[in-house]
Design a protein around this motif. Structure first.
Motif, PDB file in Angstrom:
ATOM      1  N   CYS A  10     -23.759  -7.594-125.081  1.00  0.00           N
ATOM      2  CA  CYS A  10     -22.068  -7.879-125.228  1.00  0.00           C
ATOM      3  C   CYS A  10     -21.952  -9.158-124.347  1.00  0.00           C
ATOM      4  CB  CYS A  10     -21.510  -6.635-124.703  1.00  0.00           C
ATOM      5  SG  CYS A  10     -21.818  -5.230-125.928  1.00  0.00           S
ATOM      6  N   PRO A  11     -20.668  -9.623-124.856  1.00  0.00           N
ATOM      7  CA  PRO A  11     -19.537  -9.349-125.410  1.00  0.00           C
ATOM      8  C   PRO A  11     -20.077  -8.898-127.003  1.00  0.00           C
ATOM      9  CG  PRO A  11     -19.218 -11.146-124.931  1.00  0.00           C
ATOM     10  CD  PRO A  11     -20.411 -10.957-124.312  1.00  0.00           C
ATOM     11  N   CYS A  12     -19.371  -7.799-127.534  1.00  0.00           N
ATOM     12  CA  CYS A  12     -19.794  -7.158-128.939  1.00  0.00           C
ATOM     13  C   CYS A  12     -18.634  -7.671-129.830  1.00  0.00           C
ATOM     14  CB  CYS A  12     -20.295  -6.128-128.728  1.00  0.00           C
ATOM     15  SG  CYS A  12     -21.887  -5.643-127.514  1.00  0.00           S
ATOM     16  N   LEU A  13     -19.177  -7.352-131.264  1.00  0.00           N
ATOM     17  CA  LEU A  13     -18.256  -7.167-132.361  1.00  0.00           C
ATOM     18  C   LEU A  13     -18.380  -5.534-132.824  1.00  0.00           C
ATOM     19  CD1 LEU A  13     -19.359 -10.425-134.403  1.00  0.00           C
ATOM     20  CD2 LEU A  13     -17.507 -10.043-132.642  1.00  0.00           C
ATOM     21  N   GLN A  45     -13.270  -7.867-131.426  1.00  0.00           N
ATOM     22  CA  GLN A  45     -14.270  -9.119-130.846  1.00  0.00           C
ATOM     23  C   GLN A  45     -14.163  -9.017-129.445  1.00  0.00           C
ATOM     24  OE1 GLN A  45     -14.277 -12.853-132.640  1.00  0.00           O
ATOM     25  NE2 GLN A  45     -12.822 -11.736-134.210  1.00  0.00           N
ATOM     26  N   GLY A  46     -15.138  -9.403-128.805  1.00  0.00           N
ATOM     27  CA  GLY A  46     -15.148  -9.728-127.302  1.00  0.00           C
ATOM     28  C   GLY A  46     -15.209  -8.256-126.402  1.00  0.00           C
ATOM     29  N   LEU A  47     -15.839  -7.445-127.122  1.00  0.00           N
ATOM     30  CA  LEU A  47     -15.880  -5.968-126.297  1.00  0.00           C
ATOM     31  C   LEU A  47     -16.998  -5.840-125.404  1.00  0.00           C
ATOM     32  CD1 LEU A  47     -15.166  -3.830-129.547  1.00  0.00           C
ATOM     33  CD2 LEU A  47     -13.571  -4.584-127.764  1.00  0.00           C
ATOM     34  N   GLU A  48     -16.691  -5.357-124.273  1.00  0.00           N
ATOM     35  CA  GLU A  48     -17.855  -4.994-123.223  1.00  0.00           C
ATOM     36  C   GLU A  48     -18.670  -3.757-123.703  1.00  0.00           C
ATOM     37  OE1 GLU A  48     -18.690  -6.912-120.632  1.00  0.00           O
ATOM     38  OE2 GLU A  48     -16.967  -8.084-121.509  1.00  0.00           O
ATOM     39  N   ASN A  72     -24.210  -2.987-128.469  1.00  0.00           N
ATOM     40  CA  ASN A  72     -24.398  -4.291-129.272  1.00  0.00           C
ATOM     41  C   ASN A  72     -23.480  -4.369-130.293  1.00  0.00           C
ATOM     42  OD1 ASN A  72     -25.749  -2.619-131.015  1.00  0.00           O
ATOM     43  ND2 ASN A  72     -27.791  -3.092-130.310  1.00  0.00           N
ATOM     44  N   ASN A  73     -23.531  -5.106-131.177  1.00  0.00           N
ATOM     45  CA  ASN A  73     -22.660  -5.413-132.265  1.00  0.00           C
ATOM     46  C   ASN A  73     -22.870  -4.081-133.196  1.00  0.00           C
ATOM     47  OD1 ASN A  73     -21.562  -7.783-131.571  1.00  0.00           O
ATOM     48  ND2 ASN A  73     -23.315  -8.853-132.736  1.00  0.00           N
TER      49      ASN A  73
END
Length: 83
Positions: A10-13, A45-48, A72-73
């Protein structure tokens, strides 16, 4: 040679598919609202990494809420039931 952990991707989608044009998709974490988007396909977007609550609502459908772990994404398809 080494070890690769997917815990640190992450940062994840987060992509959420509902197939319902007017669906409202809301994401929160630890009681904090992170935002809402409308559409049959939305992207956060940009998630921890961590635990999130996803709520999906649409006219003529029962609302749906659940917890998810994000490491993860991720892509989810949510099927809502008619009222």
């Amino acid at each position: 040679m080494g070890v690769v952990s997917n815990e640190a991707l992450c940062p994840c989608l987060l992509k959420v598919n509902t197939g319902i044009a007017g669906a409202q998709v809301r994401l929160s974490r630890g009681g904090t609202d992170l935002g809402a988007q409308s559409g049959g396909e939305v992207l956060f977007q940009g998630l921890e990494a961590g635990e999130y609550t996803l709520r999906v609502e649409a006219a003529e459908y029962q609302p749906f809420e659940f917890q998810l772990q994000l490491r993860n994404n991720r892509e989810l398809t949510v099927y809502l039931l008619k009222r």
